[in-house]
Design an enzyme around this catalytic site. Structure first.
Site, mmCIF file in Angstrom:
data_model
loop_
_atom_site.group_PDB
_atom_site.id
_atom_site.type_symbol
_atom_site.label_atom_id
_atom_site.label_comp_id
_atom_site.label_asym_id
_atom_site.label_seq_id
_atom_site.Cartn_x
_atom_site.Cartn_y
_atom_site.Cartn_z
ATOM 1 N N ASN A 207 0.859 -1.189 0.000
ATOM 2 C CA ASN A 207 0.000 0.000 0.000
ATOM 3 C C ASN A 207 0.900 1.246 0.000
ATOM 4 O OD1 ASN A 207 -1.411 2.304 1.057
ATOM 5 N ND2 ASN A 207 -3.074 0.944 1.648
ATOM 6 N N THR B 233 -8.342 3.564 8.118
ATOM 7 C CA THR B 233 -9.542 2.728 8.188
ATOM 8 C C THR B 233 -9.646 2.130 9.592
ATOM 9 O OG1 THR B 233 -9.101 2.178 5.892
ATOM 10 C CG2 THR B 233 -10.791 0.892 7.002
ATOM 11 N N HIS C 172 1.115 6.320 1.558
ATOM 12 C CA HIS C 172 1.931 7.303 2.268
ATOM 13 C C HIS C 172 2.968 7.992 1.396
ATOM 14 C CE1 HIS C 172 -0.343 6.805 5.699
ATOM 15 N NE2 HIS C 172 0.289 5.819 6.283
ATOM 16 N N GLU D 285 -10.847 -9.392 2.717
ATOM 17 C CA GLU D 285 -9.573 -9.068 3.369
ATOM 18 C C GLU D 285 -9.849 -9.002 4.859
ATOM 19 O OE1 GLU D 285 -7.346 -5.675 1.908
ATOM 20 O OE2 GLU D 285 -6.380 -5.439 3.859
HETATM 21 N N1 PXP Z 1 -5.947 -3.017 4.329
HETATM 22 C C1 PXP Z 1 -6.837 -2.003 4.373
HETATM 23 C C2 PXP Z 1 -8.257 -2.289 4.022
HETATM 24 C C3 PXP Z 1 -6.439 -0.698 4.711
HETATM 25 O O1 PXP Z 1 -7.342 0.300 4.749
HETATM 26 C C4 PXP Z 1 -5.089 -0.463 5.007
HETATM 27 C C5 PXP Z 1 -4.624 0.930 5.352
HETATM 28 O O2 PXP Z 1 -4.875 1.799 4.309
HETATM 29 C C6 PXP Z 1 -4.191 -1.542 4.933
HETATM 30 C C7 PXP Z 1 -4.646 -2.809 4.614
HETATM 31 C C8 PXP Z 1 -2.731 -1.367 5.216
HETATM 32 O O3 PXP Z 1 -2.566 -1.047 6.544
HETATM 33 P P1 PXP Z 1 -1.142 -0.545 7.043
HETATM 34 O O4 PXP Z 1 -0.860 0.746 6.344
HETATM 35 O O5 PXP Z 1 -1.336 -0.388 8.509
HETATM 36 O O6 PXP Z 1 -0.152 -1.617 6.687
#
Ligand code: PXP
Length: 236
Positions: free
Chosen positions: A6, A100, A9, A150
């Site tokens: 992801n 989230t 950031h 998920e």
């Molecule tokens: N899964 C979902 C549905 C999310 O909203 C997020 C955060 O945007 C993540 C995974 C990834 O979480 P993290 O950034 O804490 O690894």
């Protein structure tokens, strides 16, 4: 076990100056070069980090799979239809949340989620629902006609005691097994780090982990490619 990175950031940093650097598209390509199996972005209603332009360019640029997290709103359904990512993960979204905060209440929103999923599926988009590790919720997701879930790993990640951690892991394991038994693709994620990912990475029925914050934070010190490669090695 696949790793979806992801990169929200990278966009958060760019939006701090509302400029053009760093470009999340550059970040995505580096993640792929380091072994990421997919790229995830969250297109929020308030566009606080990822912008429409990012998602459009990512779709055209990346060689792996694009997973777009979004709320099940009319606006987002239209964006998804236009962009056609490999997968849409429907998530709950509150305007002032930092990230989230939990999984979807699939039982309460069954009709809306079923309708949104059918609409996305009609564009050939795989649909996943972000859900807490709760058996009724996983069953409701299956009823909504989606292809995947998920499982939210946040409660496990923030557990303070061994007992809390063991209970959270058990709930995830049961939700994963239920999803798999129902024929759903099962992914997991949220708040996973280099320290806590091990027991989740050991769950054989989980096809992919979505990890963002920990990887981008580590990248600041070791570089994005090394940060992704280290996480990928832990998943193996
Ligand atoms: N899964 C979902 C549905 C999310 O909203 C997020 C955060 O945007 C993540 C995974 C990834 O979480 P993290 O950034 O804490 O690894």
């Amino acid at each position: 076990m696949k790793l979806g990175v992801n990169i929200d950031h990278a966009a958060t940093l760019r939006q701090a100056r509302k400029g053009t650097e760093p470009d999340p598209v550059h970040a995505a390509v580096l993640c792929e070069l380091a072994g990421a199996d997919g790229i995830t972005v969250h297109l929020r209603g308030d566009r606080r980090h990822i912008q429409d332009r990012d998602v459009e360019l990512l779709k055209r640029t990346i060689a792996t799979r694009l997973n777009v997290e979004m709320a099940a709103t009319t606006e987002m359904m239209e964006r998804a239809a236009a962009i056609q990512p490999w997968q849409v993960t429907l998530v709950p979204e509150r305007p002032n949340e930092v990230t989230t905060e939990g999984g979807l209440d699939v039982v309460l929103n069954q009709a809306q989620l079923t309708q949104a999923s059918a609409r996305l599926a009609s564009h050939g988009i795989r649909v996943s629902l972000f859900v807490d590790p709760n058996l009724n919720t996983v069953r409701a997701a299956h009823k909504a006609g989606v292809q995947a879930v998920e499982i939210n790993t946040n409660a496990y990640a923030v557990a303070r005691t061994e007992a809390e951690r063991a209970a959270a892991l058990k709930a995830i394991d049961e939700a994963v097994r239920m999803g798999s038994k129902l024929g759903l693709g099962v992914l997991a994620g949220h708040a996973l780090t280099y320290r806590n990912v091990g027991p989740i990475a050991a769950m054989e029925l989980v096809e992919e982990l979505n990890i963002g914050h920990a990887i981008v934070a580590r990248a600041l010190f070791v570089g994005l490619q090394q940060a992704v490669a280290e996480m990928k090695a832990l998943l193996k």
